[in-house]
Design a protein around this motif. Structure first.
Motif, PDB file in Angstrom:
ATOM      1  N   LEU A   6      -4.534  -3.648  -6.562  1.00  0.00           N
ATOM      2  CA  LEU A   6      -3.570  -2.243  -6.803  1.00  0.00           C
ATOM      3  C   LEU A   6      -3.819  -1.522  -8.188  1.00  0.00           C
ATOM      4  O   LEU A   6      -3.918  -0.325  -8.313  1.00  0.00           O
ATOM      5  CB  LEU A   6      -2.049  -2.724  -6.845  1.00  0.00           C
ATOM      6  N   VAL A  22       0.693   7.508  -4.344  1.00  0.00           N
ATOM      7  CA  VAL A  22      -0.005   6.558  -3.796  1.00  0.00           C
ATOM      8  C   VAL A  22       1.348   5.810  -2.796  1.00  0.00           C
ATOM      9  O   VAL A  22       2.370   5.533  -3.218  1.00  0.00           O
ATOM     10  CB  VAL A  22      -0.517   5.577  -4.583  1.00  0.00           C
ATOM     11  N   SER A  23       0.836   5.867  -1.511  1.00  0.00           N
ATOM     12  CA  SER A  23       1.892   5.574  -0.492  1.00  0.00           C
ATOM     13  C   SER A  23       1.238   4.259   0.240  1.00  0.00           C
ATOM     14  O   SER A  23      -0.090   4.187   0.367  1.00  0.00           O
ATOM     15  CB  SER A  23       2.097   6.700   0.614  1.00  0.00           C
ATOM     16  N   LEU A  24       2.011   3.466   0.952  1.00  0.00           N
ATOM     17  CA  LEU A  24       1.580   2.397   1.572  1.00  0.00           C
ATOM     18  C   LEU A  24       2.598   2.129   2.759  1.00  0.00           C
ATOM     19  O   LEU A  24       4.042   2.381   2.784  1.00  0.00           O
ATOM     20  CB  LEU A  24       1.278   1.118   0.925  1.00  0.00           C
ATOM     21  N   GLY A  25       2.423   1.356   3.721  1.00  0.00           N
ATOM     22  CA  GLY A  25       3.414   0.789   4.673  1.00  0.00           C
ATOM     23  C   GLY A  25       3.240  -0.567   4.649  1.00  0.00           C
ATOM     24  O   GLY A  25       2.095  -1.177   4.672  1.00  0.00           O
ATOM     25  N   VAL A  26       4.298  -1.551   4.882  1.00  0.00           N
ATOM     26  CA  VAL A  26       4.302  -2.716   4.956  1.00  0.00           C
ATOM     27  C   VAL A  26       5.525  -3.261   6.209  1.00  0.00           C
ATOM     28  O   VAL A  26       6.200  -2.880   6.305  1.00  0.00           O
ATOM     29  CB  VAL A  26       4.484  -3.633   3.708  1.00  0.00           C
ATOM     30  N   TYR A  37       4.904  -5.267  -4.281  1.00  0.00           N
ATOM     31  CA  TYR A  37       4.586  -3.733  -4.559  1.00  0.00           C
ATOM     32  C   TYR A  37       5.781  -3.318  -5.315  1.00  0.00           C
ATOM     33  O   TYR A  37       5.679  -2.590  -6.390  1.00  0.00           O
ATOM     34  CB  TYR A  37       5.019  -3.168  -3.085  1.00  0.00           C
ATOM     35  N   PHE A  42       6.468   0.086  -6.823  1.00  0.00           N
ATOM     36  CA  PHE A  42       6.727   1.044  -5.835  1.00  0.00           C
ATOM     37  C   PHE A  42       8.000   1.033  -5.305  1.00  0.00           C
ATOM     38  O   PHE A  42       8.615   0.151  -5.483  1.00  0.00           O
ATOM     39  CB  PHE A  42       5.650   0.453  -4.672  1.00  0.00           C
ATOM     40  N   ASP A  62       8.572  -1.034   9.986  1.00  0.00           N
ATOM     41  CA  ASP A  62       7.222  -0.614   8.937  1.00  0.00           C
ATOM     42  C   ASP A  62       8.309  -0.091   7.748  1.00  0.00           C
ATOM     43  O   ASP A  62       8.893   0.852   7.672  1.00  0.00           O
ATOM     44  CB  ASP A  62       6.682   0.225   9.777  1.00  0.00           C
ATOM     45  N   LEU A  64       7.971   2.157   4.282  1.00  0.00           N
ATOM     46  CA  LEU A  64       7.103   2.859   3.894  1.00  0.00           C
ATOM     47  C   LEU A  64       7.363   2.999   2.364  1.00  0.00           C
ATOM     48  O   LEU A  64       8.696   3.089   1.942  1.00  0.00           O
ATOM     49  CB  LEU A  64       7.096   4.519   4.457  1.00  0.00           C
ATOM     50  N   TYR A  66       6.225   3.941  -2.074  1.00  0.00           N
ATOM     51  CA  TYR A  66       5.232   4.894  -2.717  1.00  0.00           C
ATOM     52  C   TYR A  66       5.556   4.554  -4.161  1.00  0.00           C
ATOM     53  O   TYR A  66       6.363   4.110  -4.492  1.00  0.00           O
ATOM     54  CB  TYR A  66       5.698   6.372  -2.667  1.00  0.00           C
TER      55      TYR A  66
END
Length: 69
Positions: A6, A22-26, A37, A42, A62, A64, A66
């Motif tokens: 990261l 910056v975005s992500l899904g977990v 995160y 995040f 999920d 989301l 950022y």
């Protein structure tokens, strides 16, 4: 190990002026990743409820997340 990756992503993103977020899904069940995160700055943006079906009777959300660069 994840935090090193990261950090590299953020260092790269900071060099690219077009990148602001910056975005992500977990998976909601991946608590260790969620903690990592959050520790990296995040923030949860929203959830997709029952986004993934694991079997006939089990679904997971999920999450989301950022972080602005």
């Amino acid at each position: 190990m994840g935090n090193l990756l990261l950090k590299e992503v953020f260092a790269w993103a900071e060099q690219n002026l077009l990148i602001e977020k910056v975005s992500l899904g977990v998976f909601s069940t991946n608590q260790s990743a969620i903690v990592l995160y959050k520790n990296m700055g995040f923030v949860e943006e929203r959830r997709k409820i029952k986004e993934f079906k694991l079997n006939d009777n089990q679904y997971i959300d999920d999450i989301l997340m950022y972080k602005f660069v």
